[in-house]
Each structure stands twice: as structure tokens, then as C-alpha cells.
Design an enzyme around this catalytic site. Structure first.
Site, PDB file in Angstrom:
ATOM      1  N   GLU A 178      60.215  22.009  57.718  1.00 42.80           N
ATOM      2  CA  GLU A 178      59.329  23.160  57.883  1.00 42.80           C
ATOM      3  C   GLU A 178      59.498  23.828  59.248  1.00 42.80           C
ATOM      4  O   GLU A 178      59.548  25.045  59.340  1.00 42.80           O
ATOM      5  CB  GLU A 178      57.875  22.676  57.704  1.00 42.80           C
ATOM      6  CG  GLU A 178      56.819  23.746  57.871  1.00 42.80           C
ATOM      7  CD  GLU A 178      56.575  24.539  56.596  1.00 42.80           C
ATOM      8  OE1 GLU A 178      57.306  24.308  55.611  1.00 42.80           O
ATOM      9  OE2 GLU A 178      55.684  25.401  56.598  1.00 42.80           O
ATOM     10  N   ASP A 179      59.618  23.033  60.291  1.00 36.83           N
ATOM     11  CA  ASP A 179      59.496  23.594  61.641  1.00 36.83           C
ATOM     12  C   ASP A 179      60.773  23.578  62.488  1.00 36.83           C
ATOM     13  O   ASP A 179      60.744  23.986  63.646  1.00 36.83           O
ATOM     14  CB  ASP A 179      58.395  22.838  62.418  1.00 36.83           C
ATOM     15  CG  ASP A 179      57.022  23.104  61.818  1.00 36.83           C
ATOM     16  OD1 ASP A 179      56.876  24.139  61.140  1.00 36.83           O
ATOM     17  OD2 ASP A 179      56.116  22.281  62.008  1.00 36.83           O
TER      18      ASP A 179
END
Ligand code: MN
Length: 725
Positions: A76-77
Site C-alpha cells: 500500500e505505502d
């Protein structure tokens, strides 16, 4: 920040066969991937997945879950891909990371209409592997533990979402421990004042009861040992959020021991549970209606224990749970208590489904979900108990409306449209005409019956649970009340104008409204009806020559005004009289002052010649003297439609701490709840407490109960009670 070897050690403590190398690789990979990223707190970002992993070691999770927790935000990051994670760590871990990533992308709290759809996605995502849910819960737990670093606006959104979705989900999975932490942190974030009040009060009680709790514990333990039962007795404070919720729902008094503390009897086997119960119930009287046997019939989330309340040592009401150690672990850790690290859970789903009703529920629900056509249908069929605090209902056309639990048909009506709410006069639930006072249940189809121009009763304000309904009812009843005052004002003015031989013309009154500091005729009329403007001033404004005449110059006393208009100017008395049924309209009605009757009380009328009927609450001490004059007693009752229109006088006695600022706090509570203080006096004062008598005006018994309950939440208030007469 936790070091690599510390994490490994935590896992080794419950799982000696842990794959040390895997955990080390995941640790290093995630740390490098997040690099220089920072959290809102300023800590390195990697501290977050690491803490999430640590929380999961407390739940004794398997290696794949711990590794996936370390990696859960990588896709996700950072720019690392799921494919890369799969190549390095294998398909099992990649699937877990993917599941959590997908969950993060779900906007869980969105428009209510799509909540069913989101819930469906959430359940689908976690259904294949319950470990995804556990990582997600641990992720959320760490995020709310560090909530104070987040900007306030975002903070309350996260807290609300957690209370709405994750706390019930944890509860549904039997994870009481997690649920309580969710609730307490979110409670503090959303209602800091209430949280502070309750925390402070609990601290005071802790000091006050310190010796007592130990004494009760020892005595219970002693009695059990005497009968040869090996039991361990302990006590704990209930969570601040659960106390608050109780105070909101029931009007409970904080001082009752059994509301704040729970006692636990831990024994080694199920037969011992019942033996212990036998000893307890033969030693102390039980409180009827409080006994529950969740061993015989476990809760849906696998919770098992025996609950009872007794009048225990020192005549204290004591709430007890009797359980074995195994039951205790399931009560605290729920689905995570099933030693998930052992079977390699992806292959262990069947074992889990057999062992855990909560997991079986999850599986069953998802199966149904896959088979069902629409999420709405799914909700209807499963009677979904996940959102313990919510209820889902349908319009006849199949539109889904989500409301808080306890919602009434009226809440449903207002959720559809304000006008539908205002004009709601009845309802059909699942095709049957049903009273408006029932609680709605999951899956109910609700049809609202309306009548044009209908105005809701003010009493509904305290029955509905949604803010929208409350605000709308308040607005509608204020308008209706104003219209009623205006009608009364119109009557008074017409008579007054007539008496003084002037033409009554509302266009003329409109022209002088600004002179009377009002915006419109309506407002002038209402002000006259309420007694804020006297009729004399209105005539003077319309007819300047009248103002200069002797009678116009005369400032009338209340008694004279009554003579002139033939009507008492205090129109509130008339409105009050309207709320009584059962007597001839022409007999004047008055209410006993101060400790008098308020709507909701059982009442009686006392006939006094030349004066009319005085209304008393049935508990009024004055009635004792009238007992032998039975011919003066009149049966009366409240007119339900008038309830909540006007305030009635009553009296309360409060015992408060003798310190500065107490008065202001008490007055604030009463003002905040729309009560009206008439008089307040200190009747006895000796440090550290003083007693005050407060004359106030309230709409009805419920309103008064709410004020008393809120007063009792204040640390400075030790007791507050209604006074009769
Ligand atoms: Mn995260």
C-alpha cells in the site's frame, strides 16, 4: 522500537518451532521498504508494522501472520509490489498481505446505503482466512493507540469508524479484550468530557472502596474453600465505556457497587462452576432476574460463564461471573484463543469451524453471502448480528436504511424525509399495523403511514434515538407550540381590543410589529400568548391616541389584566390545564407547586370549592390529610398529545461537594438539558458536603430522570433525588 531478536523471542515463548529466519527476513525487508517514512507521531514508519506484529504475538499467532503483519503496509505505502512479496515470502503470506491491503482500500464508513455492500466486501475479504481479520484488527488497534498524534478532524472519524465497525466485529469474534480497548480509546476521543468525568469518578470510588473489594473477595473465597471448592476469586472495574453506555441507556446510579465492579470466580472444571454457584446461592440471597447460564447455552460468539448477582458480604450487591480458565481465555481472546499457530490455519479452517461458533458463524454468513443476490437480501436473511449497535430495515420498495439499535419507526420515518417524520401517524411492520413505540429489528420492512399537516408530539423527542429525528421533532414541536401561543394571543387581543372598542386588524398589528421589537404578526401574537407582551402595549402601538388615554397609561397588574381580558395572562397555566383529561373543561385547574405533578406521574385531582381542581402526584404527602374526604378526589389523567409542550414545576434534592464552582456545574447540567431553574437554596451545609433544594421546571418524568442521571455523572454530585411535596 522493538529489536529483531526481541520479536523472535516473543514468538518463541509460545511457539518454540518458529521459523526464525522467516521473521528476520520479513523484519529487514519491511524496515528497508519503509525507509525514511515517518508516522504522524514522528516515529519511523516501520515502528507501526512492528507494533502490529507485537500485538499479534500477544494473540499467539503463527509465523505467516506475524510476517504478514510486518509486511502489511508495504504494498500500500511503498513501491514494492505484491508480486515481489510473493516471490520472496511465498503465496500464503502474499495472500494475507493482499487481503489486508484490500481491506484498507475499503471505505468502510461511507453513505449508509452502501454500508451493506461494504460489509459484504469486508466479510468476503476475511472469510477465506480469518488471519486477515486478526491482522486488520491489530492494525486498527495500533492506529488508535497512537490516535492522539492524528489531527482532530481525522481523529474522530477514525474513532467513530472503529466504534461502528471494528469494536462490534471484535465482539462478534469473542475478542472482549480487544473490544474494550477499542471502545475506551474511541470513547475518550469522541466524548472527552464524559470520559474524564467517569474516569475521575472511578478513581474516587477506587479509593473509597479499596478495602471493601478485598474484603468481599476474601469472604467469597473463604466460603468456597470451606466447602472444599478450589476457586480463585478476583474483581475488576468495568470499562469506562460500558459504564457510560449503561448510564445512557438506564438511569443507573454510579454509587451502586454492582454497576461498576465485577467479581470473578475461576475454577478448574465445569462441575466446579455449578458447585461454586450452589455455595454462593445458599450463602447469599440472589437478586432475581439477573441469573444467566451461558455455560448451558453459550453465546453466539462462544462466550461461556455463569452470571449472577447476589446480596453479598456487607449487604453489597455483587455481580459475579463463574467460569473455568479455558472459558476465561475464550472470553478474553475469542477466536484467537484457539491456538491458531498450531495447525497452520489455512489448512485448519475445518478444525476452527468445529471449535468455534464465532468462526462457524463467519463461514456460514459468507456462504450465504456468496449464494445471495444482493447485499440487502443477504442482510435480511442472516439477520446480521455483526453490527450489534445497528439495525438494518427496508422500505416497501427495498431501500436499505441503517439506524442505531433501539431505533423506532419514527427514526425510520425521519431517515426517509423530515416531512415523512413530521407527518408520521402510524406504521406497518412486515405488513402488520404496529405501535410506533416498538424497537425495529434487523430485516423489518417498514411502511410509514402519514397524515398531511400532522405535528409530532414533543414526547417523541425522548423516545427516538437518531439525532436527525430528535432535532426535527424539536423544531416541529417548537413551531407548533408557537402556533398554539399565537392562537391564545390572538384570542386575548381580540377580547382586549373589543373591550376598548377598537377594531382588531392583523394588518395593522403587522405594521407596528417592529415597534414591539418583533418581526411579524405571528411573533407578536405568540409573545402576547406567552405573556411577554401585554395586550395593552399592542393596542397602544396600533392606536397612538389610546396610548395617551388614561386607561392606556395605566400599567396593569396581573390581577387587573386578568379582569380586563377575562383570561389569565399566564397562558402557560392554560397549556398545563390542557394536559389534563377527565374533567369538565370549565373547572379551573391548578398544579400543586414545587413537588407537584409532572407528566408521566400517576396523578389525582383534589376539588376545592371556589378554587377548582388541584393536581397532585399520587405520592404527594399532602394527600395523606385528605384521605377521609373521598368526595373531593377526582380521577384525572394526562392527555398524551399535550405531553412535552410546557414545563411543570418539580423539586429535587442534591447532595454535592462543598467546593467552589459546584453551583455552576449543577446549573449547567440543568440548562443543557433544557430544564428551567426557578429557585435554588442550600438547606444544610457542613464540610465536605452540602444539601441543596432546587425548584425547577421539566417537561415530564423522563426529562427529569435524564437531568438526575446527568447530575449523578458529575464528580461533585454525590446524590440527586426528586422530592415529593
Ligand atoms: Mn497499517
Amino acid at each position: 522500537m522493538m529489536r529483531q531478536f526481541e520479536l523472535v523471542e516473543r514468538v518463541q515463548r509460545y511457539n518454540p518451532e518458529t521459523d526464525e529466519d522467516l521473521l528476520n527476513r520479513a523484519y529487514v525487508y519491511a524496515m528497508k521498504a519503509h525507509g525514511g517514512q515517518k508516522r504522524a507521531s514522528g516515529d519511523p514508519y516501520f515502528s507501526h508494522p512492528l507494533e502490529v506484529a507485537a500485538i499479534l504475538t500477544d494473540l499467539h499467532m503463527d509465523d505467516a501472520t506475524i510476517a504478514a503483519a510486518l509486511l502489511h503496509d508495504v504494498v500500500e505505502d511503498t513501491d514494492h509490489t505484491l508480486i515481489e512479496v510473493e516471490q520472496i515470502f511465498g503465496a500464503d503470506i502474499a495472500k494475507l498481505v493482499d487481503g489486508v491491503t484490500k481491506l484498507n482500500r475499503l471505505e468502510l464508513v461511507s453513505k449508509k446505503a452502501t454500508q451493506a455492500e461494504n460489509l459484504r466486501k469486508l466479510l468476503l475479504a476475511i472469510s477465506t482466512d480469518v488471519r486477515v481479520l486478526l491482522i486488520k484488527l491489530a492494525d486498527r488497534l495500533h492506529n488508535i493507540r497512537t490516535l492522539h498524534h492524528v489531527p482532530p478532524a481525522k481523529r474522530s472519524r477514525i474513532a467513530e469508524e472503529t466504534l461502528e465497525i471494528y469494536a462490534p466485529l471484535a465482539a462478534r469474534m469473542g475478542m472482549q479484550h480487544l473490544r474494550e480497548e477499542f471502545e475506551n480509546i474511541c470513547f475518550e476521543a469522541i466524548q472527552p468530557e464524559a470520559f474524564a468525568t467517569i474516569t475521575k469518578k472511578m478513581a474516587l470510588l477506587r479509593v473509597k472502596n479499596a478495602g471493601l473489594m478485598g474484603k468481599i473477595t476474601n469472604e467469597l473465597q473463604h466460603k468456597l474453600h470451606e466447602q472444599g471448592i478450589a476457586a480463585h476469586v478476583s474483581w475488576r472495574e468495568k470499562s469506562s465505556f460500558s459504564i457510560w453506555r449503561k448510564m445512557e441507556h438506564k438511569t443507573l446510579s454510579f454509587e451502586q457497587l454492582s454497576d461498576v465492579y465485577g467479581f470473578r470466580i475461576a475454577v478448574d472444571s465445569i462441575p466446579s462452576c455449578y458447585q461454586a454457584l450452589g455455595v454462593i446461592h445458599t450463602t447469599y440471597p440472589m437478586v432475581p432476574g439477573r441469573f444467566k447460564d451461558y455455560i448451558s447455552i453459550p453465546k453466539e460468539n462462544d462466550y461461556r460463564s455463569i452470571h449472577t448477582t447476589i446480596v453479598g458480604p456487607g449487604k453489597q450487591r455483587v455481580e459475579l461471573q463463574v467460569r473455568t480458565q479455558e472459558m476465561h481465555e475464550i472470553a478474553e481472546y475469542g477466536i484467537a484463543a484457539h491456538a491458531l499457530y498450531k495447525a497452520g490455519i489455512s489448512s485448519g479452517n475445518d478444525r476452527l469451524a468445529a471449535e468455534s461458533r464465532a468462526f462457524a458463524w463467519l463461514k456460514r454468513t459468507v456462504d450465504m453471502l456468496v449464494a445471495g443476490d444482493s447485499p440487502e437480501e443477504f442482510l435480511e436473511h442472516t439477520k446480521l448480528e455483526l453490527f450489534q449497535d445497528q439495525v438494518f430495515c427496508f422500505t416497501p420498495k427495498g431501500k436499505l436504511i441503517a439506524m442505531p439499535r433501539g431505533a423506532k419507526p419514527m427514526d425510520f420515518a425521519y431517515a426517509l424525509h423530515t416531512t415523512i417524520g413530521n407527518e408520521c401517524i402510524g406504521c406497518k411492520i412486515n405488513g402488520q399495523i404496529t405501535p410506533l413505540t416498538v424497537d425495529l429489528r434487523n430485516g423489518d420492512e417498514v411502511e410509514i403511514l402519514t397524515a398531511k399537516g400532522h405535528v409530532p408530539m414533543a414526547a417523541w423527542e425522548s423516545l427516538v434515538v437518531t439525532g436527525k429525528a430528535r432535532a426535527a421533532i424539536r423544531r416541529a414541536t417548537r413551531l407548533a407550540e408557537r402556533a398554539r401561543y399565537a392562537a391564545l394571543g390572538r384570542q386575548l387581543l381580540k377580547r382586549f381590543f373589543q373591550r376598548h372598542a377598537r377594531t382588531y386588524d392583523e394588518a395593522q398589528i403587522a405594521a407596528v410589529a417592529s415597534k414591539l421589537a418583533r418581526q411579524s404578526v405571528e411573533e407578536v401574537l405568540a409573545a402576547v400568548g406567552q405573556g411577554d407582551i401585554i395586550a395593552n402595549d399592542v393596542v397602544s402601538a396600533v392606536y397612538p391616541d389610546y396610548a395617551k388615554s388614561p386607561e392606556g397609561m395605566m400599567r396593569l397588574t396581573a390581577e387587573q389584566r386578568k379582569d380586563h381580558t377575562g383570561q389569565p395572562v399566564d397562558s402557560t397555566d392554560q397549556l398545563k390545564a390542557l394536559s389534563i383529561q377527565g374533567i369538565d373543561n370549565d373547572i379551573p385547574i391548578e398544579f400543586a407547586p414545587h413537588g407537584g405533578a409532572i407528566p408521566g406521574d400517576r396523578i389525582v385531582g383534589i376539588l376545592t370549592p371556589n378554587r377548582g381542581i388541584t393536581i397532585y402526584p399520587i405520592h404527594a404527602p399532602e394527600l395523606a390529610a385528605l384521605e377521609d374526604q373521598i368526595e373531593r378526589w377526582v380521577d384525572v389523567r394526562w392527555a398524551p398529545e399535550a405531553e412535552g409542550v410546557v414545563r411543570f414545576p418539580t423539586q429535587i434534592r442534591a447532595i454535592v461537594l462543598n467546593e467552589p464552582g459546584v453551583l455552576a456545574q449543577v446549573a449547567q447540567v440543568i440548562a443543557d438539558t433544557d430544564g428551567n431553574i426557578q429557585n435554588l437554596r442550600i438547606t444544610s451545609s457542613s464540610r465536605p458536603v452540602c444539601e441543596m433544594l432546587i425548584d425547577l421546571e421539566v417537561y415530564n418524568v423522563k426529562h427529569l430522570a435524564r437531568i438526575l442521571a446527568l447530575l449523578k455523572t458529575k464528580t461533585v454530585v454525590t446524590d440527586a433525588q426528586r422530592v415529593f411535596g
